[in-house]
Design a protein around this motif. Structure first.
Motif, PDB file in Angstrom:
ATOM      1  N   VAL A   1       0.843  -1.205   0.000  1.00  7.91           N
ATOM      2  CA  VAL A   1       0.000   0.000   0.000  1.00  7.91           C
ATOM      3  C   VAL A   1       0.875   1.249   0.000  1.00  7.91           C
ATOM      4  O   VAL A   1       0.641   2.201  -0.749  1.00  7.91           O
ATOM      5  CB  VAL A   1      -0.951   0.000   1.205  1.00  7.91           C
ATOM      6  N   VAL A   2       1.912   1.246   0.840  1.00 14.81           N
ATOM      7  CA  VAL A   2       2.817   2.396   0.910  1.00 14.81           C
ATOM      8  C   VAL A   2       3.588   2.544  -0.403  1.00 14.81           C
ATOM      9  O   VAL A   2       3.751   3.653  -0.931  1.00 14.81           O
ATOM     10  CB  VAL A   2       3.788   2.257   2.088  1.00 14.81           C
ATOM     11  N   PHE A   3       4.057   1.407  -0.942  1.00 16.93           N
ATOM     12  CA  PHE A   3       4.841   1.458  -2.177  1.00 16.93           C
ATOM     13  C   PHE A   3       4.046   2.088  -3.316  1.00 16.93           C
ATOM     14  O   PHE A   3       4.593   2.838  -4.135  1.00 16.93           O
ATOM     15  CB  PHE A   3       5.288   0.048  -2.566  1.00 16.93           C
ATOM     16  N   LYS A   4       2.769   1.801  -3.353  1.00 22.48           N
ATOM     17  CA  LYS A   4       1.914   2.371  -4.386  1.00 22.48           C
ATOM     18  C   LYS A   4       1.942   3.891  -4.349  1.00 22.48           C
ATOM     19  O   LYS A   4       1.836   4.553  -5.394  1.00 22.48           O
ATOM     20  CB  LYS A   4       0.480   1.853  -4.193  1.00 22.48           C
TER      21      LYS A   4
ATOM     22  N   THR B   1       8.106   3.734 -13.878  1.00 19.83           N
ATOM     23  CA  THR B   1       9.121   2.843 -14.439  1.00 19.83           C
ATOM     24  C   THR B   1      10.449   3.590 -14.517  1.00 19.83           C
ATOM     25  O   THR B   1      10.496   4.830 -14.563  1.00 19.83           O
ATOM     26  CB  THR B   1       8.734   2.353 -15.846  1.00 19.83           C
ATOM     27  N   VAL B   2      11.538   2.831 -14.547  1.00 18.48           N
ATOM     28  CA  VAL B   2      12.864   3.434 -14.639  1.00 18.48           C
ATOM     29  C   VAL B   2      12.966   4.246 -15.928  1.00 18.48           C
ATOM     30  O   VAL B   2      12.569   3.788 -16.999  1.00 18.48           O
ATOM     31  CB  VAL B   2      13.952   2.339 -14.601  1.00 18.48           C
TER      32      VAL B   2
ATOM     33  N   LYS C   1      15.505   6.221 -11.287  1.00 18.04           N
ATOM     34  CA  LYS C   1      16.698   5.480 -11.688  1.00 18.04           C
ATOM     35  C   LYS C   1      16.669   4.003 -11.305  1.00 18.04           C
ATOM     36  O   LYS C   1      17.270   3.164 -11.974  1.00 18.04           O
ATOM     37  CB  LYS C   1      17.941   6.129 -11.054  1.00 18.04           C
ATOM     38  N   SER C   2      15.974   3.670 -10.219  1.00 20.93           N
ATOM     39  CA  SER C   2      15.936   2.277  -9.773  1.00 20.93           C
ATOM     40  C   SER C   2      14.661   2.051  -8.961  1.00 20.93           C
ATOM     41  O   SER C   2      14.319   2.868  -8.111  1.00 20.93           O
ATOM     42  CB  SER C   2      17.168   1.953  -8.919  1.00 20.93           C
ATOM     43  N   ILE C   3      13.978   0.936  -9.246  1.00 22.04           N
ATOM     44  CA  ILE C   3      12.732   0.615  -8.538  1.00 22.04           C
ATOM     45  C   ILE C   3      12.764  -0.853  -8.138  1.00 22.04           C
ATOM     46  O   ILE C   3      12.855  -1.743  -8.982  1.00 22.04           O
ATOM     47  CB  ILE C   3      11.497   0.889  -9.419  1.00 22.04           C
ATOM     48  N   THR C   4      12.721  -1.107  -6.842  1.00 19.25           N
ATOM     49  CA  THR C   4      12.599  -2.466  -6.306  1.00 19.25           C
ATOM     50  C   THR C   4      11.224  -2.576  -5.675  1.00 19.25           C
ATOM     51  O   THR C   4      10.964  -1.924  -4.650  1.00 19.25           O
ATOM     52  CB  THR C   4      13.684  -2.753  -5.247  1.00 19.25           C
ATOM     53  N   PRO C   5      10.309  -3.328  -6.281  1.00 13.34           N
ATOM     54  CA  PRO C   5       8.922  -3.368  -5.798  1.00 13.34           C
ATOM     55  C   PRO C   5       8.817  -3.630  -4.303  1.00 13.34           C
ATOM     56  O   PRO C   5       9.479  -4.515  -3.761  1.00 13.34           O
ATOM     57  CB  PRO C   5       8.298  -4.509  -6.623  1.00 13.34           C
ATOM     58  N   ASN C   6       7.983  -2.809  -3.655  1.00 15.39           N
ATOM     59  CA  ASN C   6       7.684  -2.935  -2.216  1.00 15.39           C
ATOM     60  C   ASN C   6       8.915  -2.789  -1.331  1.00 15.39           C
ATOM     61  O   ASN C   6       8.898  -3.216  -0.177  1.00 15.39           O
ATOM     62  CB  ASN C   6       6.989  -4.267  -1.910  1.00 15.39           C
TER      63      ASN C   6
END
Length: 338
Positions: A43-46, A77-78, A98-103
């Motif tokens: 929820v927070v990641f969203k 998205t990156v 630059k970088s996205i690690t889900p959750n």
């Protein structure tokens, strides 16, 4: 000539002082702030993974509601870029994902153009924490000589940290509200007839940040009193919520042990919940996500023209010491119908 000589000596002295100051001044700026949000990571990641969602809690959007925004790339998205241009308080610049690690983590590169040019790395990190998800918002920027001298006279941590704290506070409100407003369709809301129930409890008004620590403090006291009295328990420990003050960030609640018969224990409350119908949900998951079950009951009641009363009861069926996987923890949530 003497004046020129004195002026030259003064200038050299000033340059020397400036050189010394720039040598001892910090070469980079690092600011971090954290907050614990009573919502699951997803929820927070969203709320942190797209520019569109960030707009709702960004402290700088409030400084200039008329800020011009330009977005390129696929948001979330990156490579996606958000450019802004606003008043003197927000200036002009751009941010690139630059970088996205889900959750878990989102990293960005900031390029400030006005009022001065500089670059910075920024990140939002998620981690599990007691009471929810810990969010850490950070920024790091090089401070080249001689501009770094300003850091000796300006508290950059306090200046930027204040904005970060405001943003995290607004993010907390948004994420917790979403966590508590899951549609009823996601849960099996049941209407159940319950017999009269009795509890031995300690009741007090606590801040929402204190809830977890107060459970740890009060439930052992109640359990000890019940066992010493020789009273038969009637199930696992409960939390009874009488008032949930979202604006004031506090709740009037009781830390309770259900018992099979009405009994009085000095120093403790005896609470009786009369027989009647309740709306109930079986929630499986970590405690910080149980707000979604409350939201489901609220939605079900509205959709069916029912009125849920108080206290709301959370009964913690699974013992975390025996079951280490939070996804398997069962919490029964019940609201009496008025």
């Amino acid at each position: 000539m003497k004046a020129l000589k004195i002026g030259g000596i003064t200038l050299l002295a000033l340059l020397g002082i400036g050189l010394i100051l720039s040598l001892i001044a910090p070469k980079e700026m690092l600011v971090e702030r954290s907050a614990v949000i009573a919502a699951p990571r997803e929820v927070v990641f969203k709320q942190i993974s797209t520019f569109e969602k960030r707009d709702a809690w960004s402290p700088w959007m409030k400084l200039d509601p008329n800020m011009k925004l330009e977005r390129t790339g696929e948001d979330g998205t990156v490579g996606a870029i958000s450019k802004w241009e606003g008043n003197d308080q927000v200036g002009k610049g751009q941010e690139e994902l630059k970088s996205i690690t889900p959750n878990e983590r989102v990293e960005s590169k900031l390029a400030f153009i006005e009022p001065w040019e500089s670059q910075a790395d920024t990140w939002l990190q998620l981690a599990d924490a007691e009471g929810g998800t810990k969010v850490t918002w950070g920024i790091k920027s090089p401070m080249p000589m001689p501009m770094n001298i300003m850091a000796l006279f300006m508290d950059m941590d306090a200046m930027m940290g204040k904005d970060f704290e405001k943003g995290l506070a607004d993010l907390k409100v948004i994420a917790e509200k979403e966590a508590a407003s899951a549609p009823a369709a996601d849960f099996n809301v049941m209407k159940v007839d319950m017999p009269t129930r009795w509890f031995i409890a300690l009741r007090e008004t606590v801040t929402m940040e204190q809830i977890a620590s107060k459970y740890a403090e009060n439930l052992p006291k109640v359990y000890e009193a019940v066992t010493k009295k020789g009273v038969a328990m009637d199930g696992m420990p409960c939390g009874l919520y009488y008032v949930w003050d979202e604006a004031g960030k506090k709740t009037d609640m009781a830390f309770a042990i259900p018992v099979k018969a009405k009994v009085e224990i000095p120093g403790f409350l005896t609470i009786e919940l009369p027989a009647g119908s309740v709306l109930a949900v079986d929630y499986y998951g970590p405690y910080e996500g149980v707000g979604a079950a409350h939201g489901a009951i609220d939605a079900y009641a509205r959709e069916n023209g029912l009125k849920a009363g108080a206290p709301a009861v959370e009964q913690y069926i699974t013992d975390p010491e025996k079951e280490p996987d939070p996804k398997k923890w069962l919490t029964k949530v019940m609201y009496p119908l008025e």
